[in-house]
Design a protein around this motif. Structure first.
Motif, PDB file in Angstrom:
ATOM      1  N   ALA A   1      76.440  12.710  40.996  1.00  9.47           N
ATOM      2  CA  ALA A   1      75.328  12.145  41.761  1.00  9.47           C
ATOM      3  C   ALA A   1      75.216  12.798  43.136  1.00  9.47           C
ATOM      4  O   ALA A   1      74.111  13.083  43.616  1.00  9.47           O
ATOM      5  CB  ALA A   1      75.514  10.627  41.907  1.00  9.47           C
TER       6      ALA A   1
ATOM      7  N   ALA B   1      72.142  15.078  44.627  1.00 11.63           N
ATOM      8  CA  ALA B   1      71.481  14.695  45.880  1.00 11.63           C
ATOM      9  C   ALA B   1      71.395  15.846  46.871  1.00 11.63           C
ATOM     10  O   ALA B   1      70.614  15.789  47.819  1.00 11.63           O
ATOM     11  CB  ALA B   1      72.221  13.517  46.515  1.00 11.63           C
TER      12      ALA B   1
ATOM     13  N   ILE C   1      79.244   6.925  49.045  1.00 10.69           N
ATOM     14  CA  ILE C   1      78.352   6.917  47.896  1.00 10.69           C
ATOM     15  C   ILE C   1      78.906   5.980  46.832  1.00 10.69           C
ATOM     16  O   ILE C   1      80.123   5.878  46.651  1.00 10.69           O
ATOM     17  CB  ILE C   1      78.152   8.346  47.331  1.00 10.69           C
ATOM     18  CG1 ILE C   1      77.066   8.357  46.245  1.00 10.69           C
ATOM     19  CG2 ILE C   1      79.459   8.934  46.798  1.00 10.69           C
ATOM     20  CD1 ILE C   1      76.637   9.749  45.821  1.00 10.69           C
TER      21      ILE C   1
ATOM     22  N   PRO D   1      72.879   6.546  44.432  1.00  6.53           N
ATOM     23  CA  PRO D   1      72.415   7.929  44.234  1.00  6.53           C
ATOM     24  C   PRO D   1      70.990   8.207  44.684  1.00  6.53           C
ATOM     25  O   PRO D   1      70.730   9.216  45.354  1.00  6.53           O
ATOM     26  CB  PRO D   1      72.581   8.124  42.722  1.00  6.53           C
ATOM     27  CG  PRO D   1      73.757   7.263  42.379  1.00  6.53           C
ATOM     28  CD  PRO D   1      73.597   6.041  43.231  1.00  6.53           C
TER      29      PRO D   1
END
Length: 292
Positions: free
Chosen positions: A41, A45, A235, A252
């Protein structure tokens, strides 16, 4: 111009793109597959690095807390046993290292004690992070400095004098200082983002970053506008997951927006030199009455 440090193959400091770190920390809840999903994720990003946390539980859990009972996903167990279950060993870190190489993303970790430095040295890390909780552990600071690797120093729950003492023990030529407040999640009135500018004045030759634990994205973007050259946020796959850091983390989709907002902010800040842009000329010709 403040100097920069090199993390892996990227320069981090004033005049360079903001270095964005997705802290996985302990949000994997001791599950290597969750850790890999978080790495995926973060990569999607567009972050520059992911960060983990490495502890020796017997050293990091205060003696008076070790036998305190706690409700956990593994049942009602002692705090020390909980910390052991959350900790990755060599096999898991080899998987992390291999997965990072496969993705093409940088990884490193916070070190909470001296044996953890020895453990991570086997992986040739691009940098070390000193967590706020260890800022006053001068033995650890000396140990990390002796590796010769770049150091990121987090400054939560610390006085300015404690920060000064820590900086004295580290190599200023290979150091980045992160402003942070160690509350999870942190209310806006305690973020004190102007401390970024205070640190920049105190240490004009050391890059300054920001490690945020707030809910939402705006303060982290404002930190870039205030001069932070590194942004670190936790995160998570889901803020409702079990764990002490999940509520102060970014999911995410939010991380994708955060990276986008930071990059747009960098473009929008400009260089501070006033000029008339080509795109303004049509408006100038149509609207200005005097001195055209």
């Amino acid at each position: 111009m403040a100097r920069a440090i090199k993390i892996g193959d990227q320069w981090v400091g004033e005049g360079y793109p903001t270095y964005i770190v997705a802290e996985i920390g302990i949000n994997h809840n001791g599950d290597i597959e969750i850790a890999k999903r978080l790495m995926n994720a973060a990569y999607l990003a567009g972050v520059d690095a992911v960060k983990f946390q490495k502890r020796t539980p017997e050293l990091c859990v205060p003696p008076d807390q070790q036998n305190v009972m706690r409700e956990t996903p593994w049942g009602y167990i002692t705090y020390l046993e909980y910390r052991r279950k959350m900790e990755f060993g060599e096999a898991e870190y080899r998987e992390i290292d291999a997965h990072a190489r496969e993705l093409g993303i940088t990884w490193f970790a916070s070190v909470w004690d001296e044996p953890s430095v020895d453990f991570l040295e086997a992986f040739n890390p691009v940098a070390y992070k000193i967590p706020s909780a260890a800022l006053t552990d001068h033995g650890l600071l000396r140990k990390v400095r002796a590796t010769g690797r770049p150091i990121i120093l987090s400054t939560g729950m610390s006085t300015f004098e404690q920060i000064r003492e820590a900086v004295k023990l580290l190599d200023a030529d290979n150091l980045l200082i992160c402003h942070t407040t160690s509350t999870y999640p942190c209310p806006p009135e305690e973020l004190n983002l102007r401390m970024i500018q205070t640190l920049k004045r105190e240490y004009p030759d050391i890059p300054v970053g920001y490690s945020g634990h707030e809910v939402g994205l705006i303060p982290s973007v404002v930190a870039v506008a205030l001069g932070a050259c590194l942004i670190e946020r936790h995160i998570t796959l889901d803020r409702a997951m079990w764990g002490s850091d999940q509520a102060a983390s970014v999911e995410p989709g939010g991380f994708e927006r955060l990276v986008k907002y930071i990059r747009v902010t960098e473009q929008a800040l400009g260089d501070g030199v006033k000029r008339v842009y080509e795109s303004e000329l049509p408006s100038l010709r149509k609207l200005r009455r005097f001195g055209v």
